[in-house]
Design a protein around this motif. Sequence first.
Motif, PDB file in Angstrom:
ATOM      1  N   THR A 102      22.295   2.274 -57.332  1.00  0.00           N
ATOM      2  CA  THR A 102      21.317   1.371 -56.727  1.00  0.00           C
ATOM      3  C   THR A 102      20.371   2.113 -55.800  1.00  0.00           C
ATOM      4  N   VAL A 103      20.895   3.037 -54.988  1.00  0.00           N
ATOM      5  CA  VAL A 103      20.026   3.812 -54.099  1.00  0.00           C
ATOM      6  C   VAL A 103      19.012   4.613 -54.917  1.00  0.00           C
ATOM      7  N   ALA A 104      19.457   5.213 -56.034  1.00  0.00           N
ATOM      8  CA  ALA A 104      18.542   5.959 -56.892  1.00  0.00           C
ATOM      9  C   ALA A 104      17.450   5.042 -57.447  1.00  0.00           C
ATOM     10  N   LEU A 105      17.837   3.842 -57.865  1.00  0.00           N
ATOM     11  CA  LEU A 105      16.881   2.870 -58.396  1.00  0.00           C
ATOM     12  C   LEU A 105      15.837   2.480 -57.351  1.00  0.00           C
ATOM     13  N   VAL A 106      16.288   2.124 -56.161  1.00  0.00           N
ATOM     14  CA  VAL A 106      15.377   1.673 -55.113  1.00  0.00           C
ATOM     15  C   VAL A 106      14.490   2.822 -54.637  1.00  0.00           C
ATOM     16  N   ALA A 107      15.051   4.032 -54.593  1.00  0.00           N
ATOM     17  CA  ALA A 107      14.257   5.191 -54.179  1.00  0.00           C
ATOM     18  C   ALA A 107      13.126   5.462 -55.167  1.00  0.00           C
ATOM     19  N   LYS A 108      13.381   5.272 -56.460  1.00  0.00           N
ATOM     20  CA  LYS A 108      12.316   5.450 -57.451  1.00  0.00           C
ATOM     21  C   LYS A 108      11.207   4.433 -57.233  1.00  0.00           C
ATOM     22  N   SER A 109      11.581   3.210 -56.898  1.00  0.00           N
ATOM     23  CA  SER A 109      10.593   2.184 -56.616  1.00  0.00           C
ATOM     24  C   SER A 109       9.782   2.542 -55.367  1.00  0.00           C
ATOM     25  N   PHE A 110      10.468   3.033 -54.335  1.00  0.00           N
ATOM     26  CA  PHE A 110       9.782   3.480 -53.115  1.00  0.00           C
ATOM     27  C   PHE A 110       8.770   4.567 -53.450  1.00  0.00           C
ATOM     28  N   GLY A 111       9.185   5.539 -54.240  1.00  0.00           N
ATOM     29  CA  GLY A 111       8.298   6.641 -54.592  1.00  0.00           C
ATOM     30  C   GLY A 111       7.065   6.179 -55.355  1.00  0.00           C
ATOM     31  N   ALA A 112       7.238   5.199 -56.247  1.00  0.00           N
ATOM     32  CA  ALA A 112       6.111   4.693 -57.027  1.00  0.00           C
ATOM     33  C   ALA A 112       5.093   3.994 -56.131  1.00  0.00           C
ATOM     34  N   TYR A 113       5.570   3.150 -55.206  1.00  0.00           N
ATOM     35  CA  TYR A 113       4.663   2.454 -54.292  1.00  0.00           C
ATOM     36  C   TYR A 113       3.975   3.444 -53.349  1.00  0.00           C
ATOM     37  N   ALA A 114       4.721   4.407 -52.846  1.00  0.00           N
ATOM     38  CA  ALA A 114       4.146   5.380 -51.919  1.00  0.00           C
ATOM     39  C   ALA A 114       3.067   6.210 -52.594  1.00  0.00           C
ATOM     40  N   SER A 115       3.307   6.619 -53.828  1.00  0.00           N
ATOM     41  CA  SER A 115       2.311   7.409 -54.553  1.00  0.00           C
ATOM     42  C   SER A 115       1.025   6.625 -54.745  1.00  0.00           C
ATOM     43  N   ARG A 116       1.156   5.363 -55.135  1.00  0.00           N
ATOM     44  CA  ARG A 116      -0.036   4.550 -55.387  1.00  0.00           C
ATOM     45  C   ARG A 116      -0.779   4.221 -54.091  1.00  0.00           C
ATOM     46  N   LEU A 117      -0.046   4.105 -52.985  1.00  0.00           N
ATOM     47  CA  LEU A 117      -0.667   3.730 -51.721  1.00  0.00           C
ATOM     48  C   LEU A 117      -1.357   4.905 -51.040  1.00  0.00           C
ATOM     49  N   PHE A 118      -0.733   6.064 -51.053  1.00  0.00           N
ATOM     50  CA  PHE A 118      -1.220   7.191 -50.263  1.00  0.00           C
ATOM     51  C   PHE A 118      -2.033   8.219 -51.052  1.00  0.00           C
ATOM     52  N   LEU A 119      -1.989   8.161 -52.370  1.00  0.00           N
ATOM     53  CA  LEU A 119      -2.686   9.158 -53.175  1.00  0.00           C
ATOM     54  C   LEU A 119      -3.739   8.500 -54.064  1.00  0.00           C
ATOM     55  N   VAL A 135      12.120  12.383 -50.155  1.00  0.00           N
ATOM     56  CA  VAL A 135      11.963  12.378 -48.697  1.00  0.00           C
ATOM     57  C   VAL A 135      12.632  11.143 -48.092  1.00  0.00           C
ATOM     58  N   ALA A 136      12.447   9.979 -48.752  1.00  0.00           N
ATOM     59  CA  ALA A 136      13.064   8.746 -48.251  1.00  0.00           C
ATOM     60  C   ALA A 136      14.581   8.852 -48.250  1.00  0.00           C
ATOM     61  N   ILE A 137      15.145   9.410 -49.306  1.00  0.00           N
ATOM     62  CA  ILE A 137      16.601   9.551 -49.403  1.00  0.00           C
ATOM     63  C   ILE A 137      17.133  10.428 -48.271  1.00  0.00           C
ATOM     64  N   LEU A 138      16.481  11.558 -48.035  1.00  0.00           N
ATOM     65  CA  LEU A 138      16.954  12.493 -47.008  1.00  0.00           C
ATOM     66  C   LEU A 138      16.808  11.913 -45.606  1.00  0.00           C
ATOM     67  N   LEU A 139      15.661  11.287 -45.311  1.00  0.00           N
ATOM     68  CA  LEU A 139      15.443  10.735 -43.974  1.00  0.00           C
ATOM     69  C   LEU A 139      16.388   9.573 -43.675  1.00  0.00           C
ATOM     70  N   LEU A 140      16.572   8.667 -44.634  1.00  0.00           N
ATOM     71  CA  LEU A 140      17.445   7.518 -44.410  1.00  0.00           C
ATOM     72  C   LEU A 140      18.917   7.928 -44.444  1.00  0.00           C
ATOM     73  N   GLY A 141      19.234   8.973 -45.187  1.00  0.00           N
ATOM     74  CA  GLY A 141      20.590   9.507 -45.137  1.00  0.00           C
ATOM     75  C   GLY A 141      20.909  10.053 -43.764  1.00  0.00           C
ATOM     76  N   ALA A 142      19.939  10.765 -43.166  1.00  0.00           N
ATOM     77  CA  ALA A 142      20.124  11.291 -41.809  1.00  0.00           C
ATOM     78  C   ALA A 142      20.254  10.153 -40.798  1.00  0.00           C
ATOM     79  N   LEU A 143      19.470   9.072 -40.981  1.00  0.00           N
ATOM     80  CA  LEU A 143      19.555   7.922 -40.081  1.00  0.00           C
ATOM     81  C   LEU A 143      20.949   7.311 -40.111  1.00  0.00           C
ATOM     82  N   ASN A 144      21.548   7.180 -41.300  1.00  0.00           N
ATOM     83  CA  ASN A 144      22.883   6.603 -41.413  1.00  0.00           C
ATOM     84  C   ASN A 144      23.934   7.495 -40.770  1.00  0.00           C
ATOM     85  N   MET A 145      23.733   8.783 -40.796  1.00  0.00           N
ATOM     86  CA  MET A 145      24.658   9.678 -40.117  1.00  0.00           C
ATOM     87  C   MET A 145      24.567   9.507 -38.604  1.00  0.00           C
TER      88      MET A 145
END
Length: 434
Positions: A102-119, A135-145
């Motif tokens: 599920t995290v992989a699925l949602v992260a792909k969706s995040f990446g698609a929206y971010a690409s379309r919004l910022f590029l 980037v989202a996976i690494l940052l939010l993983g660090a937040l959970n730690m």
Amino acid sequence: MYGKAPKEYLSLWSVIALGIGSMVGAGIFALMGQATLMAGKNVYWSFILGGVAALLSGYTYAKLGSRYPGSGGIMDYFNEAFSHKTLSGALTLIYLGTLVITVALVAKSFGAYASRLFLPDRAVTIYSTALFASVAILLLGALNMGGARAVGKSEVIMVAFKLLILTVLMLASFGSSVPVGADPIPVKGLDGLLGSVGLTFFAFAGYGMMANTAGNLKNPSRTLPRAIFMAIGLVLALYLILSYVVLSNVPATSLESHTETAVAQAAYPVLGMWGFMAVSVAALIATASAINATMFSMLDISRALARNGQLGAIFKQPFWGHGTEGFFYLLLGILVMTNAFNLVAIANLAGACFLISYLAVFVAHWRLRKETQGNALLIILGFLLMLFILGAFFYQMFFSQPYLIPLIVLFVAACFILEFLIRRKIAKNVPGVS
């Protein structure tokens, strides 16, 4: 039995925010278009069926979580209900694997929206999508730690922000709904409705992760049921209103060409480009909060499994902050999955495994109903409705993506084989353990 009470407690609104964050992520922003494409104007009924199943299952989670308020959540319920530890461990591994997918699925969706919004459009590629997702996976993983309090506070902020944007969209749509003219979204048949229920239920599936907060609650028997029912009720109302917005403002041809961004597409007629950008930002917040809440559950379950000897010692070996070495390796696995696999296949695999896990929770509650004082009729009704949804889900996959069915069977079988090998190793090292 469930260890020393934590010093940090989550508030009612933090738990509700975690639940909404888990549900209103890729579910609504990525799956609304696909569900509407399949069910047409019957998508209302699809969300209602999924919501009723979620409420019945939420009742089971609330009863079990109140009776067994451990941070292990679903793992504790399986261990209490099933004396055969290979069975309980395998079911927990299925759920843990589902969260990783599920995290992989949602992260792909995040990446698609971010690409379309910022590029600019010409710069949007699979590589830019992968970069934003990673980037989202690494940052939010660090937040959970960083611990439960950091997660709870961040969820309240992210959920409030995305709900504010969606509320503006909904109010503007009600005030100036744009007719879709000669190209309205049609009414689809029963097959389309049944096939879409698996997707709409997946849009609610994150409520189960709220049970993992029980170990971080001061009064779980009071707070957890209120949080679960309030979160599911609010999300159901939100989905029904957004369904109206999409049906009222997105023509059929536009829905087919912008299926993955249907909610943002609905903002064009009433709010223009700025509305599209604002809803895209809400999509980023929604997917980020879904990743955040799912990782919170992953960390608690993997740590509890390690304490019980159902996962390796690395899942309780400190890495950084509140994180473990095993959790870090799960993050690496998510990164690989996010960058290597197709989104549609991952979504179907995750949806089916969620249904299988939640069906098993109903069975666990039935076996423990005397201890939880659960209502037998509600347990049976919930189980039958969810079994029906699973059957409809496989029916839809049989005709659209039949190759996924053996993959799901293989995944479930692999979890049982892995748990069998783990239990066998434990039995060799500790005589008398089965």
